[in-house]
Design a protein around this motif. Sequence first.
Motif, PDB file in Angstrom:
ATOM      1  N   GLU A  61       0.389  -1.198   0.308  1.00 25.71           N
ATOM      2  CA  GLU A  61       0.259  -0.423  -0.108  1.00 25.71           C
ATOM      3  C   GLU A  61       0.772   1.196  -0.277  1.00 25.71           C
ATOM      4  OE1 GLU A  61      -3.289   2.126   2.868  1.00 25.71           O
ATOM      5  OE2 GLU A  61      -3.007   0.124   2.667  1.00 25.71           O
ATOM      6  N   GLY A  62       0.389   2.497  -0.614  1.00 25.29           N
ATOM      7  CA  GLY A  62       1.067   3.590  -0.794  1.00 25.29           C
ATOM      8  C   GLY A  62       2.450   3.505  -1.982  1.00 25.29           C
ATOM      9  N   GLY A  63       2.509   2.147  -2.161  1.00 20.94           N
ATOM     10  CA  GLY A  63       3.433   1.972  -3.272  1.00 20.94           C
ATOM     11  C   GLY A  63       4.855   2.601  -3.934  1.00 20.94           C
ATOM     12  N   THR A  64       4.454   4.201  -4.950  1.00 19.22           N
ATOM     13  CA  THR A  64       5.839   4.659  -5.533  1.00 19.22           C
ATOM     14  C   THR A  64       5.555   6.082  -4.128  1.00 19.22           C
ATOM     15  OG1 THR A  64       4.522   5.372  -7.118  1.00 19.22           O
ATOM     16  CG2 THR A  64       6.180   3.709  -7.191  1.00 19.22           C
ATOM     17  N   ASP A  65       4.715   6.323  -3.463  1.00 20.26           N
ATOM     18  CA  ASP A  65       4.829   7.156  -2.964  1.00 20.26           C
ATOM     19  C   ASP A  65       5.749   7.500  -2.364  1.00 20.26           C
ATOM     20  OD1 ASP A  65       2.071   7.540  -4.216  1.00 20.26           O
ATOM     21  OD2 ASP A  65       1.055   6.862  -2.142  1.00 20.26           O
ATOM     22  N   GLY A  66       6.709   7.613  -1.587  1.00 23.52           N
ATOM     23  CA  GLY A  66       7.548   6.922  -0.858  1.00 23.52           C
ATOM     24  C   GLY A  66       9.202   7.848  -1.511  1.00 23.52           C
ATOM     25  N   VAL A  67       8.753   7.177  -2.859  1.00 23.31           N
ATOM     26  CA  VAL A  67       9.884   7.422  -3.565  1.00 23.31           C
ATOM     27  C   VAL A  67       9.478   8.518  -4.197  1.00 23.31           C
ATOM     28  CG1 VAL A  67      11.394   6.557  -5.698  1.00 23.31           C
ATOM     29  CG2 VAL A  67      10.200   5.548  -4.066  1.00 23.31           C
ATOM     30  N   GLU A  68       8.563   9.029  -4.987  1.00 22.17           N
ATOM     31  CA  GLU A  68       8.259  10.098  -5.436  1.00 22.17           C
ATOM     32  C   GLU A  68       8.331  10.938  -4.733  1.00 22.17           C
ATOM     33  OE1 GLU A  68       4.122   9.887  -7.897  1.00 22.17           O
ATOM     34  OE2 GLU A  68       4.331   8.085  -7.028  1.00 22.17           O
ATOM     35  N   ARG A  69       8.299  11.255  -2.915  1.00 25.99           N
ATOM     36  CA  ARG A  69       8.059  12.724  -2.108  1.00 25.99           C
ATOM     37  C   ARG A  69       9.779  12.447  -2.224  1.00 25.99           C
ATOM     38  NH1 ARG A  69       3.657   9.931   0.312  1.00 25.99           N
ATOM     39  NH2 ARG A  69       5.272   8.935   1.573  1.00 25.99           N
ATOM     40  N   ALA A  70      10.534  11.325  -1.951  1.00 24.43           N
ATOM     41  CA  ALA A  70      12.129  11.557  -2.179  1.00 24.43           C
ATOM     42  C   ALA A  70      12.128  12.166  -3.119  1.00 24.43           C
ATOM     43  CB  ALA A  70      12.472  10.478  -1.535  1.00 24.43           C
TER      44      ALA A  70
END
Length: 89
Positions: A61-70
């Motif tokens: 859940e959340g998938g690529t969100d963390g990478v995109e934000r970073a």
Amino acid sequence: MAEVLAQLKVMPDSIEADLNNLKTELEKVCPPNVKIGSFKIKPIAFGLNALLVNVILQDAEGGTDGVERAFAKVKGVESVEVVGITRLL
């Protein structure tokens, strides 16, 4: 849990951006649970190039969100967009 391969298009904030330096900065901020597979430079228009970044991460859940934000927080990055995602076998 399965892994996925996501391709992100990272747009620099100017034509003069040093894409090699941008690659280094993206590697530094990549979350620890994400592996960068490869980088490719893609011409956009009028001398502007984007970086296509392949990353491997858990299918959660959340998938690529963390990478995109970073990636979006890196100085010199205008935008980050997911252009493709596929599940790895």
